[in-house]
Design an enzyme around this catalytic site. Structure first.
Site, mmCIF file in Angstrom:
data_model
loop_
_atom_site.group_PDB
_atom_site.id
_atom_site.type_symbol
_atom_site.label_atom_id
_atom_site.label_comp_id
_atom_site.label_asym_id
_atom_site.label_seq_id
_atom_site.Cartn_x
_atom_site.Cartn_y
_atom_site.Cartn_z
ATOM 1 N N CYS A 184 0.807 -1.265 -0.034
ATOM 2 C CA CYS A 184 0.035 -0.030 0.056
ATOM 3 C C CYS A 184 0.838 1.307 0.080
ATOM 4 O O CYS A 184 0.211 2.385 -0.446
ATOM 5 C CB CYS A 184 -0.970 0.051 1.315
ATOM 6 S SG CYS A 184 -1.921 -1.482 1.454
ATOM 7 N N HIS A 323 -4.416 6.914 5.636
ATOM 8 C CA HIS A 323 -4.403 5.536 4.835
ATOM 9 C C HIS A 323 -5.753 4.895 5.053
ATOM 10 O O HIS A 323 -6.394 4.479 3.865
ATOM 11 C CB HIS A 323 -3.211 4.681 5.291
ATOM 12 C CG HIS A 323 -3.099 3.572 4.383
ATOM 13 N ND1 HIS A 323 -3.156 3.363 3.329
ATOM 14 C CD2 HIS A 323 -3.056 2.277 4.891
ATOM 15 C CE1 HIS A 323 -3.301 2.061 2.931
ATOM 16 N NE2 HIS A 323 -3.034 1.358 3.939
ATOM 17 N N HIS A 364 -9.804 1.103 -2.196
ATOM 18 C CA HIS A 364 -8.506 0.746 -1.616
ATOM 19 C C HIS A 364 -7.733 0.537 -3.163
ATOM 20 O O HIS A 364 -7.661 -0.593 -3.346
ATOM 21 C CB HIS A 364 -8.018 -0.053 -0.562
ATOM 22 C CG HIS A 364 -6.829 -0.129 -0.214
ATOM 23 N ND1 HIS A 364 -5.631 0.615 -0.714
ATOM 24 C CD2 HIS A 364 -6.286 -0.774 0.807
ATOM 25 C CE1 HIS A 364 -4.542 0.187 -0.149
ATOM 26 N NE2 HIS A 364 -4.633 -0.749 0.873
#
Length: 374
Positions: A184, A323, A364
């Site tokens: 990520c 995040h 995401h």
């Protein structure tokens, strides 16, 4: 150290493509989460083998205006990166260097301003977390039939570094060519590394960001088996960072690429300066393969490292794009880490800290997330 500015942004996301389109939809409260059985999602599947078929996960973030045309040597995540790079260069008013011998580079000179840079001083840093996972599924299915059924372009289509490589071929940029695969954080790391390449005089301009296209049977089922994904069947409430009833993230695809330039070069050519990059921090909490440290140790040190690099006090920061993926554990730990770095005694009523996560609108985007949200 030289100063580094952002002069162009290029986004390809479930909300659409282009910064103006995405911003207008984001400001209007729209989202790009879709049911996996919607017709618009069909362009993401490279074959029937890669169409998600699990019953537990029903939603994903799919780029809505992506052409379904197959390209022999360029997989979907590479195509996302190329499109985002073109959008970023156009926004920056920066053409590829005219000295380039690349035919693609000559065709790509649609921006309003010619490049003042030497091709050898312009680089590319584009990351991905997983890359072409659907093409891997297709390649395996082809090999089961016969080795001759396997495309000779299989390897160039799946290598994570080939997003940066193909953008370099397309633009004629001959400077640093770099790619990282740090899950990520990959897109953010690519931008941070490009920032340092310019600061340390390895390059004068960089295209930097991340790209991902792993929505498919293996990606969806793999994350589903980890129990990381939301099982909501309602696209309107599946991705909800910080919500008390959040139950996992929504997997998504797309790309985000920035044009970074050394400040004085950018000013000399009259570039549209969007922002200045002043700090970069990164760390590992060495805790677990998939779960963060319960006290947010790694996140705390990364944020403090960025502040130290920038020479800023926590009180100077007014907004954090978290995040926050919408997982029960991760969001809570991240919020505690943000509070540890930016909370008391650095805050007051006159100096509040605002925190949000745009994953509620995009899902995401994995290796592209850090670039889109940065």
């Amino acid at each position: 150290m030289r100063r580094v500015v952002v002069t162009g942004v290029g986004f390809v996301s479930p909300l659409g493509s282009g910064s103006e389109v995405i911003w207008s939809r984001l400001a209007a409260g729209a989202h790009g989460i879709r049911l996996l059985d919607e017709e618009i999602c069909a362009s993401a599947w490279t074959s029937d083998e890669t169409k998600p078929r699990g019953a537990s996960v029903k939603v994903a973030g799919i780029v809505p205006d992506m052409d379904a045309v197959a390209v022999r040597d360029k997989s979907r995540f590479i195509q996302h990166a190329l499109k985002a790079s073109d959008l970023a260069l156009d926004h920056a008013g920066l053409s590829p260097p005219t000295s380039s011998s690349s035919a693609d580079a000559q065709e790509a000179q649609t921006a309003t301003t010619s490049s003042p840079y030497d091709a050898a001083r312009m680089g590319v840093a584009i990351a991905s977390g997983i890359g072409a996972i659907n093409e891997t599924v297709d390649g395996s299915a082809a090999l089961d039939k016969s080795e001759r059924k396997l495309s000779p372009f299989f390897i160039p289509r799946i290598l994570i570094n080939m997003a940066a490589g193909q953008v370099s071929l397309h633009t004629g940029f001959k400077g640093p060519n770099h790619s990282v695969a740090t899950a990520c954080a990959a897109g953010a790391h690519a931008i941070g590394d490009a920032f340092n390449f310019i600061r340390l005089n390895y390059a004068d301009a960089m295209l930097a960001g991340g790209s991902e296209a792993c929505v498919g049977a293996l990606g969806v089922s793999g994350f589903g088996r980890m129990r990381a994904l939301s099982t909501s069947g309602n696209p309107n409430n599946a991705s909800r960072p910080f919500h008390p009833e959040r139950d996992g993230f929504v997997i998504a695809e797309g790309a985000a690429v920035l044009v970074l330039e050394e400040l004085e070069h950018a000013k000399t050519r009259g570039a549209p300066i969007v922002a200045e990059l002043v700090g970069y921090g990164l760390s590992s909490d060495a805790h677990h393969a998939t779960s963060p440290s319960p006290v947010g140790d790694g996140a705390i040190r990364a944020m403090r490292g960025a502040l130290e690099c920038a020479g800023l006090d926590p009180s100077h920061v007014g907004y954090v794009n978290a995040h926050a993926t919408s997982t029960p554990t991760g969001d809570s730990i991240e919020l505690a880490a943000i509070a540890a770095v930016f909370g008391d005694p650095h805050r007051s009523q006159d100096n509040p800290l605002h925190v949000s996560s745009t994953k509620g609108a995009t899902g995401h985007m994995l290796g592209a997330a850090g670039a889109l949200e940065g």
